[in-house]
Design an enzyme around this catalytic site. Structure first.
Site, PDB file in Angstrom:
ATOM      1  N   HIS A  73       0.630  -1.378  -0.060  1.00 13.07           N
ATOM      2  CA  HIS A  73       0.051   0.207   0.072  1.00 13.07           C
ATOM      3  C   HIS A  73       0.828   1.082  -0.038  1.00 13.07           C
ATOM      4  O   HIS A  73       0.203   2.689  -0.283  1.00 13.07           O
ATOM      5  CB  HIS A  73      -0.805   0.261   1.133  1.00 13.07           C
ATOM      6  N   ASP A  98      -6.380   5.663   1.474  1.00 12.81           N
ATOM      7  CA  ASP A  98      -5.672   4.606   1.542  1.00 12.81           C
ATOM      8  C   ASP A  98      -7.392   3.991   1.582  1.00 12.81           C
ATOM      9  O   ASP A  98      -8.193   3.956   2.551  1.00 12.81           O
ATOM     10  CB  ASP A  98      -5.491   3.650   2.561  1.00 12.81           C
ATOM     11  N   SER A 142       4.625  -9.122   0.218  1.00 13.79           N
ATOM     12  CA  SER A 142       5.219  -8.786   1.882  1.00 13.79           C
ATOM     13  C   SER A 142       4.826  -8.980   2.378  1.00 13.79           C
ATOM     14  O   SER A 142       4.819  -8.934   3.690  1.00 13.79           O
ATOM     15  CB  SER A 142       4.891  -6.932   1.926  1.00 13.79           C
ATOM     16  N   CYS A 196      14.234  -7.845  -2.899  1.00 11.26           N
ATOM     17  CA  CYS A 196      15.356  -7.613  -3.596  1.00 11.26           C
ATOM     18  C   CYS A 196      14.775  -6.168  -4.058  1.00 11.26           C
ATOM     19  O   CYS A 196      13.967  -5.736  -3.520  1.00 11.26           O
ATOM     20  CB  CYS A 196      15.154  -9.111  -4.628  1.00 11.26           C
ATOM     21  N   ASN A 253       0.354  -4.922  -7.146  1.00 13.06           N
ATOM     22  CA  ASN A 253       1.330  -3.333  -7.542  1.00 13.06           C
ATOM     23  C   ASN A 253       2.552  -4.477  -7.937  1.00 13.06           C
ATOM     24  O   ASN A 253       3.105  -4.450  -9.379  1.00 13.06           O
ATOM     25  CB  ASN A 253       2.358  -3.594  -6.396  1.00 13.06           C
ATOM     26  N   SER A 254       2.329  -6.243  -7.943  1.00 13.81           N
ATOM     27  CA  SER A 254       3.059  -7.076  -8.797  1.00 13.81           C
ATOM     28  C   SER A 254       2.930  -7.431 -10.199  1.00 13.81           C
ATOM     29  O   SER A 254       3.346  -6.974 -11.314  1.00 13.81           O
ATOM     30  CB  SER A 254       4.174  -8.322  -7.770  1.00 13.81           C
ATOM     31  N   GLU A 265       3.350  -4.098 -12.259  1.00 17.09           N
ATOM     32  CA  GLU A 265       5.067  -3.901 -12.434  1.00 17.09           C
ATOM     33  C   GLU A 265       5.356  -4.543 -13.605  1.00 17.09           C
ATOM     34  O   GLU A 265       5.587  -4.560 -14.489  1.00 17.09           O
ATOM     35  CB  GLU A 265       5.556  -4.143 -11.309  1.00 17.09           C
ATOM     36  N   GLN A 268      -5.867 -11.436  -5.007  1.00 16.47           N
ATOM     37  CA  GLN A 268      -4.729 -11.771  -5.922  1.00 16.47           C
ATOM     38  C   GLN A 268      -5.542 -13.442  -6.468  1.00 16.47           C
ATOM     39  O   GLN A 268      -5.428 -13.061  -7.787  1.00 16.47           O
ATOM     40  CB  GLN A 268      -3.695 -12.730  -5.203  1.00 16.47           C
TER      41      GLN A 268
END
Ligand code: UDX
Length: 451
Positions: free
Chosen positions: A20, A112, A278, A331, A352-353, A356, A373
């Site tokens: 977030h 948020d 995360s 990473c 986000n992934s 991205e 997800q």
């Protein structure tokens, strides 16, 4: 064209979790690049490793000022969300007062969207309120149709047909729909996000028009939403902002040098990057299957296993893994995804992934865990056609054969070539959206001119 600096001050209030914080910090940067002052309001535990100031971007702690307690929020999600609400409602007024400045008046709170209480608080403090959705528009549409008055989602496991969305099977729906009793408070906030449609002065979505066109059009016909993503630092998309890396806000310490050196020594497109974000935590058996599945794929792999998960790695695997893989606690994901050596992203499909990977043109193997997800995975496989989705067995575990063969399909088969081509197509569209004059860029400009 030279832009006139906008002398406003905006407070930004993310939910204090990495998935977030990232998009809201990156959005803040887009504002500061136009001369607006932004103060990120967050907990001591989040801000402690950060410079308190970088240009017109500041961080202010929500903990009382005589209290340098940097203890993290309670671990249980439900408790942490209540804990945060109490801190904000007690201390935000004092922060607004402290930051009031006649040259740069505090004008708005960007919060948020899961903080269903924040819009009333903003208005009480005399500020405009903008809800920032860190999930896809499709997700928001699903939650919108869950409103008890509409109740368009049958909870008996049958397929769900909703306007502007593909037919959704049970496995495609966000997990909260079936697991709300596990996190009653959080689920209440998640489903309660709809309140923002009625009350908030602005509604921001971290996505881009082309990616979710149908559902965006559907919501836009009803509510004045603003699509402002992807909030990936521009340097990864068009190199416009040079200072992006200076104030990313990472709650985990990345093993950057090790990762990048290791990737540099690999051939183009030869590495699978594996990460579950995360928060997600795999069971021990699943971890073991994943470990051996990666080995069986015979591809090189860079696997992020957070420190708290390391004890689940099988010993025998660890002694063999060095031949093919690098395992790190964290990473620099954007650098990794944009490295030429990475050929596939094995992902839990956090929003986000997902964004991205599309913005950087990387095809995926989707292994969703919970929350939004499963829905993101559905879109990856069937709508955007940028990845495969692994299937779990009857015991709920995805076995090593399934993992290895899915990876090989993306890395080596014709199907993988098609997925990669599609990913590159989305990459171009993502860049167009945030480029000067692009759809998302214009929406940010419009927000600022109305502040
Ligand atoms: C969660 C949810 O899963 C997500 O769907 C929701 O919309 C936001 O919160 P998380 O599970 O952490 O987030 O996943 P994700 O949304 O993918 O966010 C993880 C972020 O951490 C990404 O921006 C990613 O680039 C970053 N990351 C992850 C790193 O920088 N390094 C890593 O090693 C792993």
């Amino acid at each position: 064209m030279e832009k006139i600096p906008n002398k406003s001050h905006v407070l930004v209030l993310p939910y204090p979790a990495q998935g977030h914080i990232n998009p809201m910090v990156q959005f803040s940067k887009r504002l500061t690049s136009r001369g607006v002052k932004v103060t990120l309001v967050t907990t001591n535990s989040v801000s402690k490793n950060m410079p308190k100031e970088s240009g017109s971007f500041k961080i202010e702690s929500i903990n009382p000022h005589d209290d340098d307690d940097d203890s993290p929020p309670p671990e249980k999600l439900d408790e942490s969300i209540v804990w945060f609400f109490n801190l904000v409602s007690k201390n935000l007024g004092a922060i607004v007062e402290k930051l009031s400045d006649s040259e740069y008046p505090v004008k708005a709170l960007v919060f948020d969207s899961v903080f269903t209480w924040a819009i009333d608080l903003a208005h009480q403090l005399g500020l405009k309120g903008a809800a920032f959705f860190t999930q896809s528009c499709s997700l928001s549409a699903i939650y919108y149709h869950m409103d008890p008055e509409k109740s368009e989602i049958p909870l008996d496991g049958s397929d769900v047909s909703l306007p502007s969305l593909p037919l959704l099977e049970k496995e495609d729906l966000p997990s909260f729909i079936y697991e709300s009793d596990l996190y009653p408070t959080l689920s209440g906030f998640i489903f309660g996000q709809n309140i923002n449609f009625k009350k908030a002065d602005w509604l921001f979505f971290n996505t881009f028009d082309a990616l979710e066109k149908e559902v965006i059009d559907w919501i836009r016909a009803r509510y004045p939403i603003k699509i402002i993503g992807p909030t990936i630092p521009s340097m990864y998309l068009d190199k416009r902002l040079k200072d992006d890396k200076e104030y990313g806000l990472s709650l985990f310490k990345p093993n950057s040098e090790t990762c990048m050196k290791w990737l540099d020594s690999r051939e183009t497109g030869s590495v699978v990057y594996v990460s579950f974000g995360s928060l997600a935590s795999l069971g021990e058996q699943q971890m073991e299957e994943l470990a051996w599945g990666l080995m069986m794929s015979d591809c090189y792999f860079l696997w992020v296993v957070r420190a708290t998960e390391q004890n689940k790695l099988p010993e025998e695997f660890m002694s063999k893994a060095k031949e093919k893989g690098l395992i790190v606690n964290w990473c620099p994901q954007l650098d990794v995804l944009s490295h030429r050596a990475v050929g596939c992203f094995f992902t839990h499909c956090g929003w986000n992934s997902t964004l991205e990977a599309h913005s950087l043109g990387v095809p995926m193997v989707a292994m969703p865990q919970w929350s939004d997800q499963p829905t993101n995975a559905k879109f990856i496989r069937d709508v955007w056609q940028t990845g495969l989705r692994v299937k779990a067995g009857e015991n709920g575990v995805v076995n090593r054969d399934e993992i290895a063969s899915s990876i090989r399909e993306v890395m080596e088969d014709e199907k993988g070539v098609m997925l990669k081509e599609n990913a590159i197509k989305w990459k171009k569209l993502a860049k167009e959206a945030v480029d000067e004059g692009g759809s998302s860029d214009k929406n940010i400009e419009e927000f600022l001119s109305n502040l």
